[in-house]
Design a protein around this motif. Structure first.
Motif, mmCIF file in Angstrom:
data_model
loop_
_atom_site.group_PDB
_atom_site.id
_atom_site.type_symbol
_atom_site.label_atom_id
_atom_site.label_comp_id
_atom_site.label_asym_id
_atom_site.label_seq_id
_atom_site.Cartn_x
_atom_site.Cartn_y
_atom_site.Cartn_z
ATOM 1 N N LYS A 1 -2.916 9.310 5.167
ATOM 2 C CA LYS A 1 -4.112 9.162 4.326
ATOM 3 C C LYS A 1 -4.004 10.026 3.075
ATOM 4 O O LYS A 1 -4.412 9.606 1.982
ATOM 5 C CB LYS A 1 -5.362 9.533 5.122
ATOM 6 N N ARG B 1 -1.588 8.254 0.816
ATOM 7 C CA ARG B 1 -2.247 7.073 0.252
ATOM 8 C C ARG B 1 -3.162 7.456 -0.898
ATOM 9 O O ARG B 1 -3.162 6.800 -1.945
ATOM 10 C CB ARG B 1 -3.045 6.366 1.350
ATOM 11 N N ARG B 2 -3.922 8.506 -0.716
ATOM 12 C CA ARG B 2 -4.853 8.942 -1.766
ATOM 13 C C ARG B 2 -4.107 9.313 -3.042
ATOM 14 O O ARG B 2 -4.502 8.931 -4.142
ATOM 15 C CB ARG B 2 -5.668 10.134 -1.259
#
Length: 229
Positions: free
Chosen positions: A37, A40-41
């Motif tokens: 995550k 991804r950010r």
């Protein structure tokens, strides 16, 4: 062995079709604490398009400084590599290069082997915890618990963890697998792979047990509990 972008570039220099069909990118220097995550950010901020999967790379159930991005199409490769030129994660400069399938391990999710399959793999030393997602199929409900005395058995540990929702096999056995040591190594402690009934239960076990003291065999031992992300 993962290759740098410059190495790949030299290897395939002069071949216009060198990267034809390549739809994966290797990221290096990724902080070990970064989750998919987090990655991804940051790649979204960098304007990288077309990434449908992010897999962290492991060695004996410990995250390395590598991650692999899988694109929805090879058409996104060149633009993604360009966008990743200045990528920073936690202030660290990330290196990106094409993932060449004939020289790198597959990042496809491993097939589900079931509890019996994992036990058999552990017995023959094949459950190595290396590769994308540590080679674990249902990694989002799986926890690695380490620091326990070497003599600890799976059944003894399962009994001591009965307040948590440990998944059961088709035969009704708790899904707790004692992991083999890497070749030519010795340890006074043991490590276990534990499958929980849900993602939330896996997170609860980690919150409760990580960096805590666990009482077993009349002594308190410091243990670690980590999710495979």
């Amino acid at each position: 062995m993962l290759q740098s972008a410059q190495t790949v570039g030299r290897r395939f220099a002069g071949r216009k079709d060198a990267l034809k069909g390549v739809s994966q990118i290797v990221l290096q220097n990724v902080p070990r604490t970064a989750t998919p995550k987090d990655i991804r950010r940051e790649i979204n901020k960098a304007g990288v398009k077309g990434v449908y999967d992010i897999a962290k790379d492991y060695e004996y159930f410990k995250p390395t400084e590598r991650a692999i991005l899988t694109l929805v199409s090879p058409d996104y490769l060149r633009s993604s590599l360009k966008a990743l030129n200045d990528l920073l994660i936690s202030g660290i400069s990330i290196k990106a290069s094409p993932h060449i399938s004939d020289t790198e391990p597959s990042t496809k999710r491993p097939r589900m082997r079931g509890h019996e399959g994992r036990m058999a793999a552990a017995a023959r030393g094949a459950l190595t915890g290396s590769g994308p997602r540590a080679g674990i199929a249902n990694n989002d409900t799986t926890v690695v618990l380490g620091g326990l005395p070497a003599r600890t058995s799976p059944l003894r540990l399962a009994e001591m963890l009965k307040k948590f929702g440990i998944a059961k096999s088709a035969k009704g056995e708790p899904q707790v697998v004692k992991l083999p040591l890497p070749p030519n190594t010795f340890s006074m402690t043991s490590k276990f792979l534990i499958t929980l009934t849900s993602v939330s239960e896996a997170h609860r076990l980690v919150r409760k047990l990580h960096a805590s003291y666990f009482q077993i065999y009349g002594e308190e031992v410091p243990i670690i509990a980590k999710l495979i992300v």
